[in-house]
Design a protein around this motif. Structure first.
Motif, PDB file in Angstrom:
ATOM      1  N   PHE A   7       0.817  -1.213   0.000  1.00 27.85           N
ATOM      2  CA  PHE A   7       0.000   0.000   0.000  1.00 27.85           C
ATOM      3  C   PHE A   7       0.847   1.259   0.000  1.00 27.85           C
ATOM      4  CE2 PHE A   7      -3.206  -2.921   1.863  1.00 27.85           C
ATOM      5  CZ  PHE A   7      -4.177  -2.746   0.902  1.00 27.85           C
ATOM      6  N   THR A   8       2.084   1.161   0.457  1.00 31.90           N
ATOM      7  CA  THR A   8       2.969   2.334   0.487  1.00 31.90           C
ATOM      8  C   THR A   8       3.703   2.533  -0.834  1.00 31.90           C
ATOM      9  OG1 THR A   8       4.775   1.028   1.430  1.00 31.90           O
ATOM     10  CG2 THR A   8       3.311   2.163   2.982  1.00 31.90           C
ATOM     11  N   ASP A   9       3.591   1.581  -1.735  1.00 36.01           N
ATOM     12  CA  ASP A   9       4.247   1.664  -3.042  1.00 36.01           C
ATOM     13  C   ASP A   9       3.436   2.600  -3.940  1.00 36.01           C
ATOM     14  OD1 ASP A   9       5.330   1.314  -5.558  1.00 36.01           O
ATOM     15  OD2 ASP A   9       5.275  -0.871  -5.488  1.00 36.01           O
ATOM     16  N   PRO A  10       4.048   3.664  -4.495  1.00 37.79           N
ATOM     17  CA  PRO A  10       3.285   4.588  -5.355  1.00 37.79           C
ATOM     18  C   PRO A  10       2.743   3.915  -6.614  1.00 37.79           C
ATOM     19  CG  PRO A  10       5.628   5.092  -5.421  1.00 37.79           C
ATOM     20  CD  PRO A  10       5.439   4.051  -4.360  1.00 37.79           C
ATOM     21  N   ASP A  11       3.282   2.766  -6.980  1.00 37.86           N
ATOM     22  CA  ASP A  11       2.791   2.032  -8.146  1.00 37.86           C
ATOM     23  C   ASP A  11       1.911   0.868  -7.718  1.00 37.86           C
ATOM     24  OD1 ASP A  11       4.194   3.653  -9.980  1.00 37.86           O
ATOM     25  OD2 ASP A  11       6.041   2.546  -9.516  1.00 37.86           O
ATOM     26  N   PHE A  12       1.167   1.035  -6.622  1.00 37.34           N
ATOM     27  CA  PHE A  12       0.354  -0.049  -6.061  1.00 37.34           C
ATOM     28  C   PHE A  12      -0.610  -0.638  -7.081  1.00 37.34           C
ATOM     29  CE2 PHE A  12      -3.580  -1.404  -3.905  1.00 37.34           C
ATOM     30  CZ  PHE A  12      -3.077  -2.549  -3.307  1.00 37.34           C
ATOM     31  N   VAL A  13      -1.255   0.214  -7.877  1.00 39.05           N
ATOM     32  CA  VAL A  13      -2.184  -0.296  -8.894  1.00 39.05           C
ATOM     33  C   VAL A  13      -1.362  -0.621 -10.131  1.00 39.05           C
ATOM     34  CG1 VAL A  13      -4.188   0.194 -10.330  1.00 39.05           C
ATOM     35  CG2 VAL A  13      -4.079   1.086  -8.002  1.00 39.05           C
ATOM     36  N   PRO A  14      -1.143  -1.909 -10.409  1.00 36.38           N
ATOM     37  CA  PRO A  14      -0.338  -2.262 -11.577  1.00 36.38           C
ATOM     38  C   PRO A  14      -1.000  -1.798 -12.862  1.00 36.38           C
ATOM     39  CG  PRO A  14      -1.251  -4.234 -10.522  1.00 36.38           C
ATOM     40  CD  PRO A  14      -1.652  -3.058  -9.688  1.00 36.38           C
ATOM     41  N   GLN A  15      -0.212  -1.388 -13.812  1.00 34.98           N
ATOM     42  CA  GLN A  15      -0.749  -0.857 -15.069  1.00 34.98           C
ATOM     43  C   GLN A  15      -1.618  -1.873 -15.794  1.00 34.98           C
ATOM     44  OE1 GLN A  15      -0.823   2.278 -16.228  1.00 34.98           O
ATOM     45  NE2 GLN A  15      -0.039   2.668 -14.189  1.00 34.98           N
ATOM     46  N   ARG A  16      -1.298  -3.133 -15.717  1.00 34.47           N
ATOM     47  CA  ARG A  16      -2.141  -4.105 -16.419  1.00 34.47           C
ATOM     48  C   ARG A  16      -3.532  -4.178 -15.797  1.00 34.47           C
ATOM     49  NH1 ARG A  16       1.333  -8.255 -14.299  1.00 34.47           N
ATOM     50  NH2 ARG A  16       0.285  -9.045 -12.476  1.00 34.47           N
ATOM     51  N   PHE A  17      -3.652  -3.860 -14.498  1.00 35.47           N
ATOM     52  CA  PHE A  17      -4.975  -3.798 -13.889  1.00 35.47           C
ATOM     53  C   PHE A  17      -5.708  -2.542 -14.341  1.00 35.47           C
ATOM     54  CE2 PHE A  17      -7.785  -1.995 -10.710  1.00 35.47           C
ATOM     55  CZ  PHE A  17      -8.696  -3.030 -10.561  1.00 35.47           C
ATOM     56  N   ALA A  18      -5.005  -1.419 -14.326  1.00 36.64           N
ATOM     57  CA  ALA A  18      -5.627  -0.130 -14.623  1.00 36.64           C
ATOM     58  C   ALA A  18      -6.087  -0.028 -16.071  1.00 36.64           C
ATOM     59  CB  ALA A  18      -4.657   1.003 -14.305  1.00 36.64           C
ATOM     60  N   ARG A  19      -5.345  -0.611 -16.978  1.00 40.31           N
ATOM     61  CA  ARG A  19      -5.650  -0.500 -18.394  1.00 40.31           C
ATOM     62  C   ARG A  19      -6.968  -1.202 -18.712  1.00 40.31           C
ATOM     63  NH1 ARG A  19      -1.005  -2.300 -20.196  1.00 40.31           N
ATOM     64  NH2 ARG A  19      -1.682  -4.436 -19.958  1.00 40.31           N
ATOM     65  N   ASP A  20      -7.878  -0.492 -19.334  1.00 41.32           N
ATOM     66  CA  ASP A  20      -9.154  -1.030 -19.800  1.00 41.32           C
ATOM     67  C   ASP A  20     -10.055  -1.557 -18.690  1.00 41.32           C
ATOM     68  OD1 ASP A  20      -8.434  -0.428 -22.430  1.00 41.32           O
ATOM     69  OD2 ASP A  20      -7.407  -2.346 -22.649  1.00 41.32           O
ATOM     70  N   ARG A  21      -9.871  -1.099 -17.467  1.00 45.66           N
ATOM     71  CA  ARG A  21     -10.749  -1.508 -16.366  1.00 45.66           C
ATOM     72  C   ARG A  21     -11.761  -0.405 -16.121  1.00 45.66           C
ATOM     73  NH1 ARG A  21      -9.734  -6.909 -15.450  1.00 45.66           N
ATOM     74  NH2 ARG A  21      -7.510  -7.156 -15.542  1.00 45.66           N
ATOM     75  N   HIS A  22     -12.990  -0.803 -15.954  1.00 43.65           N
ATOM     76  CA  HIS A  22     -14.052   0.136 -15.631  1.00 43.65           C
ATOM     77  C   HIS A  22     -14.651  -0.306 -14.305  1.00 43.65           C
ATOM     78  CE1 HIS A  22     -14.214   2.044 -19.657  1.00 43.65           C
ATOM     79  NE2 HIS A  22     -13.656   0.898 -19.994  1.00 43.65           N
ATOM     80  N   VAL A  23     -14.774   0.618 -13.379  1.00 39.44           N
ATOM     81  CA  VAL A  23     -15.281   0.286 -12.053  1.00 39.44           C
ATOM     82  C   VAL A  23     -16.466   1.180 -11.693  1.00 39.44           C
ATOM     83  CG1 VAL A  23     -13.022  -0.527 -11.253  1.00 39.44           C
ATOM     84  CG2 VAL A  23     -13.695   1.842 -10.856  1.00 39.44           C
ATOM     85  N   MET A  24     -17.187   0.759 -10.646  1.00 41.25           N
ATOM     86  CA  MET A  24     -18.299   1.531 -10.103  1.00 41.25           C
ATOM     87  C   MET A  24     -17.922   1.948  -8.688  1.00 41.25           C
ATOM     88  SD  MET A  24     -22.222   0.376  -9.289  1.00 41.25           S
ATOM     89  CE  MET A  24     -22.823   0.484 -10.958  1.00 41.25           C
ATOM     90  N   ASP A  25     -18.062   3.223  -8.402  1.00 43.22           N
ATOM     91  CA  ASP A  25     -17.814   3.751  -7.063  1.00 43.22           C
ATOM     92  C   ASP A  25     -19.151   3.752  -6.323  1.00 43.22           C
ATOM     93  OD1 ASP A  25     -17.101   5.124  -4.786  1.00 43.22           O
ATOM     94  OD2 ASP A  25     -16.183   6.811  -5.841  1.00 43.22           O
ATOM     95  N   ILE A  26     -19.298   2.839  -5.366  1.00 39.34           N
ATOM     96  CA  ILE A  26     -20.541   2.741  -4.589  1.00 39.34           C
ATOM     97  C   ILE A  26     -20.336   3.516  -3.293  1.00 39.34           C
ATOM     98  CG2 ILE A  26     -22.153   1.152  -3.484  1.00 39.34           C
ATOM     99  CD1 ILE A  26     -21.193  -0.980  -5.455  1.00 39.34           C
ATOM    100  N   PHE A  27     -21.367   4.235  -2.836  1.00 41.83           N
ATOM    101  CA  PHE A  27     -21.275   5.133  -1.683  1.00 41.83           C
ATOM    102  C   PHE A  27     -20.224   6.196  -1.993  1.00 41.83           C
ATOM    103  CE2 PHE A  27     -21.828   0.709  -0.083  1.00 41.83           C
ATOM    104  CZ  PHE A  27     -23.193   0.778   0.150  1.00 41.83           C
ATOM    105  N   SER A  28     -20.346   6.824  -3.153  1.00 42.77           N
ATOM    106  CA  SER A  28     -19.283   7.661  -3.720  1.00 42.77           C
ATOM    107  C   SER A  28     -19.078   9.010  -3.048  1.00 42.77           C
ATOM    108  CB  SER A  28     -19.546   7.875  -5.209  1.00 42.77           C
ATOM    109  OG  SER A  28     -20.776   8.539  -5.396  1.00 42.77           O
ATOM    110  N   GLY A  29     -20.051   9.486  -2.299  1.00 33.35           N
ATOM    111  CA  GLY A  29     -19.887  10.804  -1.690  1.00 33.35           C
ATOM    112  C   GLY A  29     -19.632  11.844  -2.770  1.00 33.35           C
TER     113      GLY A  29
END
Length: 76
Positions: A7-29
């Motif tokens: 979690f402390t790694d600035p590259d925590f979200v690997p690029q292969r995950f981020a690429r072409d991923r669509h998510v829904m923010d539930i309880f988005s505020g």
């Protein structure tokens, strides 16, 4: 390929995950999580927030995200 991330790694979200991923923010505020996800390269396509004022604020900061202003139980 190392599959462990910190979690402390600035590259925590690997690029292969981020690429072409669509998510829904539930309880988005007003969209803080969505902002962080977008900075990490994740596309937030949908958001759900029951509070009208928070939903209006969210739409102002994330105009390309479809926002549902209703109880999340309806969608789940």
């Amino acid at each position: 390929d190392d599959m462990s991330y910190s979690f402390t790694d600035p590259d925590f979200v690997p690029q292969r995950f981020a690429r072409d991923r669509h998510v829904m923010d539930i309880f988005s505020g007003c969209g803080g999580l969505s902002s962080g996800l977008e900075m990490a390269g994740v596309k937030v396509s949908y958001a759900v927030e029951w509070d009208v004022d928070a939903s209006v604020t969210y739409k102002g900061y994330h105009p390309r995200t479809s926002v549902f202003t209703e109880d999340a139980k309806v969608l789940l």
